[in-house]
Design an enzyme around this catalytic site. Sequence first.
Site, short mmCIF file in Angstrom:
data_model
loop_
_atom_site.label_atom_id
_atom_site.label_comp_id
_atom_site.label_asym_id
_atom_site.label_seq_id
_atom_site.Cartn_x
_atom_site.Cartn_y
_atom_site.Cartn_z
CD GLU A 273 -4.88 -6.40 -1.14
OE1 GLU A 273 -4.59 -4.67 -1.33
OE2 GLU A 273 -6.38 -6.18 -0.37
CB CYS B 184 -5.57 -1.94 -1.93
SG CYS B 184 -6.37 -0.48 -0.69
CB CYS C 118 -10.96 -2.94 0.85
SG CYS C 118 -10.69 -1.43 -1.18
CG ASN D 219 -0.53 -0.28 2.91
OD1 ASN D 219 0.35 -0.62 2.65
ND2 ASN D 219 -0.89 -0.17 3.33
CB ILE D 220 1.63 3.73 -2.52
CG1 ILE D 220 2.24 2.04 -2.74
CG2 ILE D 220 1.98 4.82 -2.52
CD1 ILE D 220 2.52 2.44 -4.15
CD GLU D 221 -1.35 5.35 4.46
OE1 GLU D 221 -0.78 5.08 5.38
OE2 GLU D 221 -2.42 4.29 5.03
CB CYS E 123 -8.74 -4.30 -3.87
SG CYS E 123 -7.61 -3.25 -3.62
N1 THU Z 1 -5.61 -1.80 2.79
C1 THU Z 1 -4.40 -2.23 1.79
O1 THU Z 1 -3.51 -2.14 1.65
N2 THU Z 1 -5.28 -3.41 1.57
C2 THU Z 1 -6.36 -4.07 1.95
O2 THU Z 1 -7.35 -4.99 1.84
C3 THU Z 1 -7.18 -3.02 3.07
C4 THU Z 1 -7.00 -1.55 3.16
C5 THU Z 1 -4.38 -0.38 2.60
C6 THU Z 1 -5.49 1.28 2.23
C7 THU Z 1 -4.35 2.45 4.00
O3 THU Z 1 -3.20 2.63 3.33
C8 THU Z 1 -4.09 1.08 5.10
O4 THU Z 1 -4.58 -0.76 4.33
C9 THU Z 1 -5.27 1.29 5.86
O5 THU Z 1 -6.56 1.39 5.11
#
Ligand code: THU
Length: 145
Positions: free
Chosen positions: A56, A54, A94, A43-45, A97
Site C-alpha cells: 500500500e 508494504c 496494516c 511489498n518489498i522486503e 499504512c
Molecule cells: N504487508 C503488506 O505489504 N501489506 C499489508 O497490508 C500487510 C503486510 C507485507 C509486509 C511484509 O512484507 C509481509 O506482508 C508480511 O508482513
Amino acid sequence: MMEEQQLIRQAFAARERAYTPYSRFQVGAALLTEAGKVYGGCNIENAAYTPTNCAERTAIFKAVSEGERRFSCIAVVGATEGTPQAQFEACWPCGVCRQVLREFCGPDFRILTFSGANGIETRTLAQLLPDAFGPEMLGDGRKPE
Ligand code: THU
C-alpha cells in the site's frame, strides 16, 4: 461493481512483483486516483527486515511522488506465495499504512480486499482508522482543497 473487480485484478497483477524472500507473504495494491489513474504497488522486503515496505505504501508513495494528491480507492490482496485464489483471505492495510493513507485520503476513501470466501469486501478509511490524527490537526494547509 465492474470498477472494483478491475481494481482487484490490478492488485493481483501488482502482487506478481512482490519481493518477499523472507516472509513469502505476497501483497499487491492498486490505488485509484480521483482522475481515474491507477498506481500499482507490491511489498518489498529487506534483509534487515525493518526497512520492508508494504504494498500500500509503495503504491501511495509512487503516486504522490508523481504529483498525485487525490485518491478515491485502493484494492489490496495478500496471501502466501502459491496460495490459490479460492483460498485468499481478506488483507486489510496494516496500521502504518492506514495512517499514511489518512494523510491524503478523506473518511469516505474506500479500501477493497478480496477473499475466496467472501469475494470483494469494502471498508471506508473512517471505519479502519476511527478518531485518527491527521494533517488538519497541524493546520499547515498541506491537505488539498
Ligand atoms: N504487508 C503488506 O505489504 N501489506 C499489508 O497490508 C500487510 C503486510 C507485507 C509486509 C511484509 O512484507 C509481509 O506482508 C508480511 O508482513
